[in-house]
Design a protein around this motif. Sequence first.
Motif, short mmCIF file in Angstrom:
data_model
loop_
_atom_site.label_atom_id
_atom_site.label_comp_id
_atom_site.label_asym_id
_atom_site.label_seq_id
_atom_site.Cartn_x
_atom_site.Cartn_y
_atom_site.Cartn_z
N ALA A 186 -10.01 -4.90 -6.13
CA ALA A 186 -8.78 -4.12 -6.06
C ALA A 186 -7.87 -4.66 -4.96
CB ALA A 186 -9.11 -2.66 -5.79
N LEU A 187 -6.58 -4.43 -5.15
CA LEU A 187 -5.63 -4.87 -4.13
C LEU A 187 -5.86 -4.10 -2.84
CD1 LEU A 187 -3.22 -6.62 -3.44
CD2 LEU A 187 -1.73 -4.95 -4.56
N TYR A 188 -6.16 -2.81 -2.95
CA TYR A 188 -6.47 -1.98 -1.78
C TYR A 188 -7.72 -1.18 -2.10
CZ TYR A 188 -1.70 -3.25 -0.88
OH TYR A 188 -0.57 -3.99 -0.70
N SER A 189 -8.62 -1.12 -1.15
CA SER A 189 -9.88 -0.44 -1.41
C SER A 189 -10.49 0.03 -0.10
CB SER A 189 -10.83 -1.40 -2.12
OG SER A 189 -12.15 -0.94 -2.02
N SER A 190 -11.19 1.16 -0.17
CA SER A 190 -11.88 1.62 1.03
C SER A 190 -13.30 1.07 1.08
CB SER A 190 -11.88 3.14 1.10
OG SER A 190 -12.46 3.67 -0.07
N ASP A 191 -13.67 0.28 0.08
CA ASP A 191 -15.00 -0.35 0.12
C ASP A 191 -15.06 -1.36 1.26
OD1 ASP A 191 -15.44 1.07 -2.14
OD2 ASP A 191 -15.24 -0.64 -3.51
N GLU A 223 -9.28 7.79 4.59
CA GLU A 223 -9.86 6.52 4.13
C GLU A 223 -9.30 5.37 4.94
OE1 GLU A 223 -12.16 6.20 1.88
OE2 GLU A 223 -12.15 8.16 0.87
N ARG A 224 -10.16 4.38 5.19
CA ARG A 224 -9.71 3.13 5.81
C ARG A 224 -9.55 2.11 4.69
NH1 ARG A 224 -12.01 2.59 11.37
NH2 ARG A 224 -12.63 4.69 11.97
N LEU A 225 -8.32 1.85 4.33
CA LEU A 225 -8.09 0.90 3.24
C LEU A 225 -8.05 -0.53 3.78
CD1 LEU A 225 -5.40 2.51 0.94
CD2 LEU A 225 -7.89 2.71 0.87
N ARG A 226 -8.63 -1.41 3.02
CA ARG A 226 -8.53 -2.84 3.32
C ARG A 226 -7.84 -3.52 2.14
NH1 ARG A 226 -13.21 -0.88 4.92
NH2 ARG A 226 -13.60 -0.97 7.17
N SER A 227 -7.18 -4.61 2.45
CA SER A 227 -6.50 -5.36 1.39
C SER A 227 -7.47 -6.35 0.76
CB SER A 227 -5.36 -6.18 1.97
OG SER A 227 -4.41 -5.35 2.53
N GLN A 263 -14.52 0.62 13.96
CA GLN A 263 -15.03 1.06 12.67
C GLN A 263 -15.72 2.41 12.75
OE1 GLN A 263 -17.41 -1.82 10.50
NE2 GLN A 263 -16.03 -3.46 11.11
N ASN A 294 -13.30 10.65 -4.19
CA ASN A 294 -14.64 10.27 -4.63
C ASN A 294 -15.53 11.43 -5.04
OD1 ASN A 294 -14.45 7.46 -4.34
ND2 ASN A 294 -14.48 7.71 -2.12
N SER A 337 -13.73 -9.41 -0.73
CA SER A 337 -13.26 -8.03 -0.86
C SER A 337 -13.55 -7.53 -2.26
CB SER A 337 -11.77 -7.96 -0.58
OG SER A 337 -11.06 -8.70 -1.54
N PRO A 376 -15.77 -4.72 2.81
CA PRO A 376 -15.86 -6.05 2.19
C PRO A 376 -17.21 -6.68 2.50
CG PRO A 376 -14.45 -6.12 4.13
CD PRO A 376 -14.85 -4.70 3.96
N VAL A 393 0.83 -1.20 0.00
CA VAL A 393 0.00 0.00 0.00
C VAL A 393 0.87 1.26 0.00
CG1 VAL A 393 -0.26 0.17 2.52
CG2 VAL A 393 -2.11 0.96 1.03
#
Lengths: 647, 647
Positions: free
Chosen positions: B610-615, A537-541, A579, A495, B607, B617, A309
Amino acid sequence: MKIASPVKGIVVEDLFWKKYKDIVADEVIPYQWKALNDELPDTEPSHAIENFRIAAGESSGDYYGTVFQDSDVAKWLETVAYSLRDHPNRELESQADEVIALLGRAQAADGYLNTYYLLKEPNKQWTNLRDNHELYCAGHLIEAAVAYYETTGKAELLNIAEKYVSLIDSVFGPEEGKLKGYPGHEEIELALVKLYEVTGKEPYLNLARYFIDERGRQPIYFIGEKERREQIQTEPSWNDDHHLNFGLGFAYQQAHLPVREQMEAVGHAVRAMYLYIAMADLAAKTGDAGLKQTCEKLWEDVTERKMYVTGGIGSAVNGEAFSCGHDLPNDSMYCETCASVGLAFWASRMLHLEPDCRYADVLERALYNGTISGMDLDGKRFFYVNPLEVNPFQACRKDQEHVAAERQKWFFCACCPPNLARMIASVEDHIYGQTEDTLYAHLYIAGTMKTFFQGNEVEIRQTHRYPWDGSIELRVDAAKAVDFDLALRIPGWCNNARVTINGETLKLDHLEKGYLHIRRTWSQDDTVSLELPMPVERLRSHSLVSMNQGQIALQRGPVVYCVEETDNGSNLAALRLPQESSLEIEYDEQLLNGIVKITAQGYRIQSSAALYSSDAPQRIPQSITAIPYYAWCNREKGEMRVWIHEI
Amino acid sequence: MKIASPVKGIVVEDLFWKKYKDIVADEVIPYQWKALNDELPDTEPSHAIENFRIAAGESSGDYYGTVFQDSDVAKWLETVAYSLRDHPNRELESQADEVIALLGRAQAADGYLNTYYLLKEPNKQWTNLRDNHELYCAGHLIEAAVAYYETTGKAELLNIAEKYVSLIDSVFGPEEGKLKGYPGHEEIELALVKLYEVTGKEPYLNLARYFIDERGRQPIYFIGEKERREQIQTEPSWNDDHHLNFGLGFAYQQAHLPVREQMEAVGHAVRAMYLYIAMADLAAKTGDAGLKQTCEKLWEDVTERKMYVTGGIGSAVNGEAFSCGHDLPNDSMYCETCASVGLAFWASRMLHLEPDCRYADVLERALYNGTISGMDLDGKRFFYVNPLEVNPFQACRKDQEHVAAERQKWFFCACCPPNLARMIASVEDHIYGQTEDTLYAHLYIAGTMKTFFQGNEVEIRQTHRYPWDGSIELRVDAAKAVDFDLALRIPGWCNNARVTINGETLKLDHLEKGYLHIRRTWSQDDTVSLELPMPVERLRSHSLVSMNQGQIALQRGPVVYCVEETDNGSNLAALRLPQESSLEIEYDEQLLNGIVKITAQGYRIQSSAALYSSDAPQRIPQSITAIPYYAWCNREKGEMRVWIHEI
């Protein structure tokens, strides 16, 4: 293919990058000059200048250093060249001129110029392309020569480089009687394209194409080369047959397959980057659609499966190499500074091939995170390896032995500091790209640029406090009204961008590959305002990145954050960020040269004293403070962590 | 010190262990016999019997195998000895007798018996104690001799061992003119205590004490030994000076400090276990309170900071060694089967020193989990290394190269299979401990034991379906009424135990170190019923174990569970087990030789691409199935994971 050429000659007036460029000019360049001259106490001697003096017959003694020691001098010269653009310095320029003159005196009559072979293994040139970095060093020499010529107009170094290239061209190539070799560490390929660009001489481009196309063809050149080497007396290299290429085969050098058949990024990450840059450059110069496609495939593999990241790449210490997809350990990885610098350069080259926000997003990710993390805020200490997690176990883990817990002054293998310096010194070269009718703004770095459309000068001035603030103003100034398309990148992390032109709001529902195209007649004092909201932003993998499951990384704008022990106490793995916690931001001018700091209410897990227990752990409320990743380890040595457990 | 001696001569009638003991008798012993005789196709040859034949002058050829190949024969003999107790087998016994006779013929006139030195380096005995396992092999020979003598009453192997020990005693010791050495791999120390126990000969105990006390004293013996070795011609060993002891110094062999000053478990885990066992044994025999305290310190360090939930130890592949406290990676660890077997043995020895539930809890944890995971359910394939997580990245990770994703038939270094076999074959030796007036029931393994109190025979019969069911009945049968204290272990994992005697409920509010003491006059048909409720527990790690944060391990009774790909699909890291999910259990007789399976409603994280995403999961509902850890990899090869993400 519509190539978006970089726009040069930009004056940087950026809150963020100006500081870095000043540090490179004021600290790094003089510091590295001392390093090259062995004037730094308590650090590994470099001997790089001395090697050239000995080769020139002006000093005596033995060669010392890595086989690629020459490249440190070349990278220094290249950095000086970029830096002189906006930090004119007569003394420095004459220092550089003297070095160039020394290089000229060290150059052999036939043009050969590599002090390792001149001093240590005379008459053994070109016998170990696999390991000994001859063509790599030549590449850096060429890059320096092109840069120095472009800034100063002085051709001396360019002449030295061309003389050397002329020799190389006589040695390598498809023609009968020439060696069918190619470099074990790519670099000269991209340098030859640059040399072609500045000289217009086709043979340079052809030689680059030859090196790229010959690579990985059967029979693999390095096998025959090794057999031939057994007939002569040569020094042993670092790459012994017992554990050749770290067990990675010729994938280590991206020579396992013909380049156009490579669909996955493999092997040594820096080598891979330099190859992919050259491939993109060659595709741009020749319109080679197949090669462009290969680049796109490789891009997808790197950035969608193998990139941290932070923009770090190379997750395996073994071979400083790529691992398989989604294998992204945060503590035992490599993430060499040079590899991220290479990724930034590659991203920029992909933008030439095709302006697409996904390239600019990665360029920006590398620039603001995993590259500059390699240097402290004073420009005096450097990371070779950029971990995403420094934990208390490092000292007892052999698999983390390569991970330094704090930056070092200099390295025996000093590739990273000068590489980072040349990136910073030329960062403005990545801001804009231009086609016949379109000006692409890839990056938001404040400053002034001048270019021409239909023969008319256009000046654009960016003013903003990016990356801390997303309010960006671009003032377009065309003395004579002129038509062109201004394509503004709307960053992938953003966004709800808003754009106005002279106060009038534009619709953003038709972005082209992430760019908003504003096609109009521009005149004096047209003002484009871009509002890029920057919530944290809270990024997740991706769920296949098993080591990051249940954890988030904080990112604001292009800046990735981390937590440090000095702000949050030890055992950062026990932090929990709910969260629903609001993430507060504050710009602190005093902190870490001025950063936006993130704070949130969270918890620290307090487990039972037992090693394993079915008791529910307690949550002790704690404020969590995150700082930009690039700025870690500028206060106290301690734990650091990018990925934070979320609850 | 009140020593609780083990009670021997127990007939096992246990649902769980009877199967394992049958497998050892029916499969493992014959299989290992074939291995020792090189009769297995497609496996590493052992050559171990052949080495003895050559040494006896009955065959020709060269020595082959590791320097400790002899110990495989000894461990086989020891296993045979235990197995013959409850699996009488005349053919096997005569096979063993023949091997013993062969050993006798191979033994040198002075008593020396090590085929590596007899065949490969004659006259170089005792020149490399650091690496070459001479005393280690002697130790295993002694253990086999004691076991074989105890089961069969035959003294031939005992005589061979005593003759060898007599030579060793003349070579090593504090007396003038003797070598001041001690083994590089501990083992003989504990064996000498056993030999002392069965023969009553004090010199054996003294020699054990000497080896223990000399260890780690300055100047370190191995340093002088190495210098002396430079004066003679010897074979190079695996332990080269360039990377001596894997960079761990003499801590690798626990020889960095005098043994009594060692407060932390360090170095090679199996070596450490064998040393600690000997220390506990010596403390038990001599009443040495200081040594007992050292054992307790080391115990705390191992079990509260360095042990996996499976009872695995040795978290670093480098040196097959302990790492620092709480450094417990699940994928790159070592967790050698032999080390867990050693931990079980050590726990049992600590119970002799002091009956304390914490020792029995760890004994049970190792027995039901990290030891037997080393063997498949057919007794035909073995793990050397027992990971807690097998992930899709293993194939591309050099730091996980040592982790096999499935059990192997045999190993070049074949220490683990016979070690596990001897543990299983003698598992009943750990069930009870007896002092003058107390009988401790440490383990619940169904079967019948006989012992004496005040000269009166007492028989106790355990009946139950442990570990799958916690209803345990102990029928005490004393032909003549007799007073003694029956101390029942209430396992540490059990919160709401209930105990009745002849239907009458006992209070459990006064446990002594985890044991309920029932002091009474026992007569015929006294029945103690023990109800150990076995809800599935969600174990969490101490918050310093950073790799397990946010994750739980399931444990029911003493059995630790895991999830496998074959039940749950790939990417087990994406599973999520909600805190509130009920954990359903079901005994399935057909599955994996009969197990209790756990199922729960959970989720799989989906998820964004994308490898990294703020969406956020997505959570896809999924049933999660867990099976006992020891039984993993008995169906299909695939991912496995002990620690599961909890939400």
